[in-house]
Design a protein around this motif. Structure first.
Motif, mmCIF file in Angstrom:
data_model
loop_
_atom_site.group_PDB
_atom_site.id
_atom_site.type_symbol
_atom_site.label_atom_id
_atom_site.label_comp_id
_atom_site.label_asym_id
_atom_site.label_seq_id
_atom_site.Cartn_x
_atom_site.Cartn_y
_atom_site.Cartn_z
ATOM 1 N N HIS A 202 0.796 -1.221 0.000
ATOM 2 C CA HIS A 202 0.000 0.000 0.000
ATOM 3 C C HIS A 202 0.832 1.277 0.000
ATOM 4 C CE1 HIS A 202 -3.618 -2.393 0.703
ATOM 5 N NE2 HIS A 202 -2.849 -3.113 1.492
ATOM 6 N N ARG A 203 2.047 1.175 0.478
ATOM 7 C CA ARG A 203 2.933 2.340 0.509
ATOM 8 C C ARG A 203 4.367 1.844 0.538
ATOM 9 N NH1 ARG A 203 5.216 3.263 5.407
ATOM 10 N NH2 ARG A 203 5.379 5.512 5.275
ATOM 11 N N ASP B 125 11.558 3.833 8.506
ATOM 12 C CA ASP B 125 10.153 3.473 8.736
ATOM 13 C C ASP B 125 10.060 2.304 9.708
ATOM 14 O OD1 ASP B 125 9.293 5.438 7.005
ATOM 15 O OD2 ASP B 125 8.651 4.065 5.415
ATOM 16 N N THR C 63 -1.889 -7.499 8.530
ATOM 17 C CA THR C 63 -1.623 -6.119 8.134
ATOM 18 C C THR C 63 -0.321 -5.668 8.759
ATOM 19 O OG1 THR C 63 -3.995 -5.635 8.027
ATOM 20 C CG2 THR C 63 -2.497 -3.751 8.133
ATOM 21 N N GLN D 162 1.793 -2.528 9.406
ATOM 22 C CA GLN D 162 1.363 -1.134 9.460
ATOM 23 C C GLN D 162 2.330 -0.260 10.237
ATOM 24 O OE1 GLN D 162 -2.431 -1.857 11.223
ATOM 25 N NE2 GLN D 162 -1.613 -2.280 13.243
ATOM 26 N N THR D 163 2.232 1.025 9.979
ATOM 27 C CA THR D 163 3.019 2.004 10.713
ATOM 28 C C THR D 163 2.440 2.151 12.119
ATOM 29 O OG1 THR D 163 1.626 3.874 10.073
ATOM 30 C CG2 THR D 163 3.445 3.288 8.556
ATOM 31 N N GLU E 11 1.127 4.599 13.304
ATOM 32 C CA GLU E 11 -0.101 5.387 13.182
ATOM 33 C C GLU E 11 -1.267 4.561 12.628
ATOM 34 O OE1 GLU E 11 3.441 7.456 13.437
ATOM 35 O OE2 GLU E 11 2.889 6.414 11.601
ATOM 36 N N GLY E 12 -0.992 3.310 12.248
ATOM 37 C CA GLY E 12 -2.043 2.436 11.725
ATOM 38 C C GLY E 12 -2.198 2.447 10.223
ATOM 39 N N ASP E 13 -1.279 3.100 9.499
ATOM 40 C CA ASP E 13 -1.343 3.119 8.032
ATOM 41 C C ASP E 13 -0.791 1.808 7.483
ATOM 42 O OD1 ASP E 13 -2.322 5.758 8.032
ATOM 43 O OD2 ASP E 13 -0.290 6.574 8.091
ATOM 44 N N ALA E 14 -1.575 1.124 6.667
ATOM 45 C CA ALA E 14 -1.152 -0.162 6.101
ATOM 46 C C ALA E 14 -0.006 0.041 5.117
ATOM 47 C CB ALA E 14 -2.322 -0.844 5.407
ATOM 48 N N ALA E 15 1.016 -0.791 5.239
ATOM 49 C CA ALA E 15 2.122 -0.832 4.276
ATOM 50 C C ALA E 15 2.011 -2.081 3.412
ATOM 51 C CB ALA E 15 3.464 -0.797 4.997
#
Length: 166
Positions: free
Chosen positions: A102-103, A109, A137, A139-140, A142-146
């Motif tokens: 996703h990113r 990171d 999942t 994720q970072t 902050e909860g952002d999926a990678a």
């Protein structure tokens, strides 16, 4: 798995019957990607220019060095094993579906993992196991999926269902 990486005794493992759709397991630790780790992994397994060097040409969709998607998957799979697969009576996987990045993951990171049970059903052919599918999942903080994927797993059943013969 225990905190030192050894296997959890079978008596402490969660069985098929202990799991419910919606159960969530989170890794207790995070992993931070270093420049050296990104380059070393890429040199061995995915030697694309944007995984090996900060100075990439204009054809790269990334601004500088990024980790291989395979690297982020492997790191998150390890965390998923610590959070879930090492805690259950896991008999192996039937496959992986819907692997997505996703990113981009860059040096510095940090990722952690959450595992959620999304489906379960008993095996029709073997009463000693059940099928448990989980979404993983990476994720970072902050909860952002990678990175995300679904594992189609087999989990040992306990009790009378596992000991009855057909």
């Amino acid at each position: 798995m225990t905190s030192n990486g050894t296997e959890t005794p079978d008596t402490d493992r969660l069985m098929y019957e202990d799991l419910a759709v919606g159960d969530r397991f989170e890794a207790e630790r995070t992993v931070t990607f270093s420049r050296e780790g990104i380059v070393d992994f890429a040199a061995d397994y995915d030697p694309q220019p944007f995984h090996l060097d900060d100075d990439v040409d204009d054809a790269s969709p990334f601004d500088g060095l990024v980790a291989s998607g395979l690297h982020s998957y492997c790191v998150c799979n390890r965390l998923a094993t610590e959070a879930f697969f090492g805690r259950v009576a896991f008999l192996g996987g039937r496959g992986v579906d819907d692997l997505r990045w996703h990113r981009p993951v860059k040096p510095g990171d940090t990722l952690t993992v959450a595992v959620e049970v999304v489906d379960k059903r008993p095996s029709e052919s073997d009463p000693r196991r059940g099928y448990v599918d989980v979404d993983v999942t990476g994720q970072t903080p902050e909860g952002d999926a990678a990175v995300t994927w679904r594992v189609l797993g087999m989990i040992q059943r306990g009790g009378s269902a596992a000991t009855s013969e057909e």
